[in-house]
Design an enzyme around this catalytic site. Sequence first.
Site, short mmCIF file in Angstrom:
data_model
loop_
_atom_site.label_atom_id
_atom_site.label_comp_id
_atom_site.label_asym_id
_atom_site.label_seq_id
_atom_site.Cartn_x
_atom_site.Cartn_y
_atom_site.Cartn_z
N GLY A 110 30.92 37.87 34.10
CA GLY A 110 29.68 37.68 34.87
C GLY A 110 29.32 38.96 35.61
O GLY A 110 30.19 39.59 36.22
N GLY A 132 36.05 40.45 36.47
CA GLY A 132 36.81 39.42 37.15
C GLY A 132 38.07 39.03 36.40
O GLY A 132 38.61 39.82 35.60
N ASP A 173 32.82 35.51 42.60
CA ASP A 173 33.67 34.37 43.01
C ASP A 173 34.75 34.74 44.03
O ASP A 173 35.30 33.85 44.68
CB ASP A 173 34.36 33.76 41.78
CG ASP A 173 33.38 33.07 40.86
OD1 ASP A 173 32.23 32.85 41.27
OD2 ASP A 173 33.77 32.73 39.72
N GLY A 180 30.56 29.14 41.55
CA GLY A 180 32.01 29.02 41.77
C GLY A 180 32.55 27.90 40.90
O GLY A 180 32.55 26.74 41.28
N ARG A 181 32.94 28.28 39.69
CA ARG A 181 33.38 27.27 38.71
C ARG A 181 34.77 26.75 39.07
O ARG A 181 35.01 25.56 39.07
CB ARG A 181 33.40 27.95 37.33
CG ARG A 181 33.38 27.01 36.18
CD ARG A 181 33.22 27.74 34.88
NE ARG A 181 33.57 29.16 34.97
CZ ARG A 181 33.10 30.10 34.18
NH1 ARG A 181 32.23 29.79 33.25
NH2 ARG A 181 33.49 31.36 34.30
N LYS A 203 21.37 14.61 64.98
CA LYS A 203 20.99 15.84 64.26
C LYS A 203 19.65 15.65 63.56
O LYS A 203 19.37 14.56 63.05
CB LYS A 203 22.07 16.21 63.24
CG LYS A 203 23.35 16.67 63.89
CD LYS A 203 24.09 17.67 63.02
CE LYS A 203 25.31 18.19 63.76
NZ LYS A 203 25.87 19.37 63.14
N ARG A 243 17.88 15.91 49.61
CA ARG A 243 17.27 16.70 48.53
C ARG A 243 18.29 17.76 48.10
O ARG A 243 19.13 18.16 48.91
CB ARG A 243 16.00 17.39 49.00
CG ARG A 243 14.89 16.45 49.43
CD ARG A 243 14.26 15.77 48.23
NE ARG A 243 13.20 14.88 48.65
CZ ARG A 243 11.91 15.20 48.69
NH1 ARG A 243 11.52 16.42 48.35
NH2 ARG A 243 11.01 14.33 49.07
N HIS A 298 22.21 31.18 38.94
CA HIS A 298 22.36 32.63 38.75
C HIS A 298 21.57 33.46 39.75
O HIS A 298 21.76 34.68 39.82
CB HIS A 298 21.97 33.02 37.32
CG HIS A 298 22.97 32.53 36.31
ND1 HIS A 298 23.00 31.23 35.87
CD2 HIS A 298 23.98 33.17 35.68
CE1 HIS A 298 23.99 31.09 35.00
NE2 HIS A 298 24.60 32.24 34.88
O1 F6P Z 1 32.51 34.19 37.40
C1 F6P Z 1 31.29 34.38 37.99
C2 F6P Z 1 30.37 33.22 37.72
O2 F6P Z 1 29.11 33.50 38.27
C3 F6P Z 1 30.86 31.86 38.21
O3 F6P Z 1 30.63 31.62 39.58
C4 F6P Z 1 30.08 30.95 37.32
O4 F6P Z 1 30.72 29.70 37.20
C5 F6P Z 1 30.06 31.67 36.02
O5 F6P Z 1 30.20 33.03 36.33
C6 F6P Z 1 28.82 31.46 35.19
O6 F6P Z 1 28.97 32.16 34.01
P1 F6P Z 1 27.80 32.41 32.96
O7 F6P Z 1 26.84 33.38 33.56
O8 F6P Z 1 28.49 32.95 31.76
O9 F6P Z 1 27.15 31.09 32.74
#
Ligand code: F6P
Length: 323
Positions: free
Chosen positions: A11, A102, A127, A170-171, A213, A247, A253
């Site tokens: 990424g 990464g 991440d 954040g997968r 709140k 909501r 991205h």
């Molecule tokens: O590893 C960075 C990251 O942005 C993760 O947070 C996200 O899950 C993943 O890449 C998404 O990857 P891609 O752009 O290949 O869909």
Amino acid sequence: MKSIAILTSGGDAPGMNAAIRAVTRSALDRNLNVFGVRQGFQGLIDDTIDQLNARDVGGIIQRGGTFLGSARSKDFREDAGRTKALRNLSKRGIDGLVVIGGNGSQTGSLMLGKLGFPVVGVASTIDNDLLGTDMTIGCDTAINVTLEAIDALRTTGSSHQRAFLVETMGRDCGYLAVTTGLAGGAEVISTPENEVSPAEIAERLHAAYARGKTHAIVVVAEGVKQGTKEILAHFENDRREVGFELRATTLGHVVRGAPPSGFDRLLGTRLGVGAVAALTDGEHGVLIGLQRSELTRTPLKECAGRTKPLKTELLELARVLAK
Ligand code: F6P
């Protein structure tokens, strides 16, 4: 060492360009030839490799993404792909490689290193889940983009007595979610390491509503199993009990594409220079990171492919502060 190559892999992350610039110019300063590889490890296999000079990396430090392009290469996972990559490196006399990326990318670095090729990794992913560094390139910018969204949603949420769910990237790791949840004053944070069920989210939001709140924020990492869809479905059935209408905004991205913050430009610069220094010192098979403000070299075999654990005290802190 006479010639080195640089690639960016996985990424993209804001600050990668600063790292490419730093690698290129500090290597030229040491009288090395520098080559840029297009589209990550795939470019090594496809032989899309061009020589870089100082001007080629001009005007990129402030740009997000990576001007070399990036990819997640399936072919590089195969022996045949790696053999081809080594052939393309050796036919140009390239004797060192800097891999900016990464966890998955640094596993690729380790594999190439095991075949005897000198590789140095530079820790880069939004991440911030890599061992061997306190911060990875791109994370600070992604935090800031997520925070801008949280702040804006809080404003409109407050006008309408709504709760907002913000899904950030954040997968496998909740670092982005927990830091932005803390800095954005979220009522609930759900991460892959510490998932909060839709029923508990509803309960906590109800309690926040009862405390008077006018809005509430839930930050959810993309990697949680009971994510945005499941949480929204739960709220559809349960709205009266909760008080707030919920909501959701999925940032996706967007958090990866912004221009790099000052921190990420500096980090990319320092790590890039550190990578060239390691290669010319004859130290390879290491990841260049920043730990306690100092540049460090951690053996790739100790850190590649292993996820840095999330500090659970941060989650506890966020809970305490959401009163
Ligand atoms: O590893 C960075 C990251 O942005 C993760 O947070 C996200 O899950 C993943 O890449 C998404 O990857 P891609 O752009 O290949 O869909």
